[in-house]
Design a protein around this motif. Structure first.
Motif, PDB file in Angstrom:
ATOM      1  N   GLY A  31     -18.833  57.687  17.472  1.00  0.00           N
ATOM      2  CA  GLY A  31     -19.183  56.452  18.149  1.00  0.00           C
ATOM      3  C   GLY A  31     -17.999  55.622  18.609  1.00  0.00           C
ATOM      4  O   GLY A  31     -18.101  54.398  18.707  1.00  0.00           O
ATOM      5  N   ILE A  32     -16.875  56.279  18.886  1.00  0.00           N
ATOM      6  CA  ILE A  32     -15.717  55.538  19.380  1.00  0.00           C
ATOM      7  C   ILE A  32     -16.032  55.063  20.800  1.00  0.00           C
ATOM      8  O   ILE A  32     -16.408  55.851  21.666  1.00  0.00           O
ATOM      9  CB  ILE A  32     -14.441  56.410  19.364  1.00  0.00           C
ATOM     10  CG1 ILE A  32     -14.138  56.909  17.942  1.00  0.00           C
ATOM     11  CG2 ILE A  32     -13.252  55.651  19.942  1.00  0.00           C
ATOM     12  CD1 ILE A  32     -13.912  55.820  16.925  1.00  0.00           C
ATOM     13  N   ALA A  33     -15.878  53.758  21.016  1.00  0.00           N
ATOM     14  CA  ALA A  33     -16.156  53.180  22.332  1.00  0.00           C
ATOM     15  C   ALA A  33     -15.111  53.659  23.337  1.00  0.00           C
ATOM     16  O   ALA A  33     -14.019  54.113  22.965  1.00  0.00           O
ATOM     17  CB  ALA A  33     -16.137  51.654  22.234  1.00  0.00           C
ATOM     18  N   ARG A  34     -15.461  53.567  24.582  1.00  0.00           N
ATOM     19  CA  ARG A  34     -14.558  53.956  25.665  1.00  0.00           C
ATOM     20  C   ARG A  34     -14.557  52.886  26.751  1.00  0.00           C
ATOM     21  O   ARG A  34     -15.559  52.218  26.966  1.00  0.00           O
ATOM     22  CB  ARG A  34     -14.961  55.306  26.246  1.00  0.00           C
ATOM     23  CG  ARG A  34     -14.767  56.433  25.242  1.00  0.00           C
ATOM     24  CD  ARG A  34     -15.009  57.780  25.885  1.00  0.00           C
ATOM     25  NE  ARG A  34     -14.834  58.842  24.921  1.00  0.00           N
ATOM     26  CZ  ARG A  34     -13.729  59.560  24.789  1.00  0.00           C
ATOM     27  NH1 ARG A  34     -12.695  59.321  25.554  1.00  0.00           N
ATOM     28  NH2 ARG A  34     -13.654  60.519  23.892  1.00  0.00           N
ATOM     29  N   THR A  35     -13.426  52.785  27.407  1.00  0.00           N
ATOM     30  CA  THR A  35     -13.338  51.882  28.548  1.00  0.00           C
ATOM     31  C   THR A  35     -14.056  52.518  29.725  1.00  0.00           C
ATOM     32  O   THR A  35     -14.444  53.689  29.674  1.00  0.00           O
ATOM     33  CB  THR A  35     -11.863  51.630  28.936  1.00  0.00           C
ATOM     34  OG1 THR A  35     -11.302  52.871  29.395  1.00  0.00           O
ATOM     35  CG2 THR A  35     -11.058  51.069  27.783  1.00  0.00           C
TER      36      THR A  35
END
Length: 124
Positions: A31-35
């Motif tokens: 669940g690492i967010a991304r730009t």
């Protein structure tokens, strides 16, 4: 909540960028967010999780067990299994510490022996 670039996260956690990518690929980081451009963005919760992973890795937990712990951590009903996994790891750490203490005693005995037979410089 503040966010961190992969480089900042690597600096904060001591993990290399390659390790961060690897941990995400094998499921240790989820669940690492991304730009919008697709770059990973980490937050304080991610950094805290990486702190736990650092502890487990530095104390010798195999990747397979780390993955099991990560999987269990995503399910609130697995507290008992997580505790048991950590208790087993703690027992492994204790065994390794006991072995290291014995090995250290052996090395110290060798050091004492070498000091007893050492010829001082200039008396050769």
């Amino acid at each position: 909540m503040p966010t961190y670039t992969p480089g900042e996260t690597a600096e904060k956690t001591g993990f290399s960028l390659d390790t961060l990518r690897y941990y995400e690929r094998i499921g240790l980081l989820a669940g690492i967010a991304r730009t919008a451009g697709g770059q990973r963005v980490f937050d304080d919760d991610d950094v805290a999780w990486l702190g736990i992973l650092r502890c487990l890795r530095d104390t010798g937990m195999p990747i397979a067990q780390m993955r099991r712990y990560a999987d269990l951590s995503r399910d609130a009903s697995t507290v008992t299994e997580r505790r048991e996994l950590l208790e087993d790891h703690d027992a492994d750490i204790s065994r390794r510490i006991d072995e290291l203490i014995l090995q250290r005693a052996h090395i110290r005995e060798k050091i004492r022996y070498y000091r007893s037979v050492e010829v001082p410089v200039g008396e050769e």
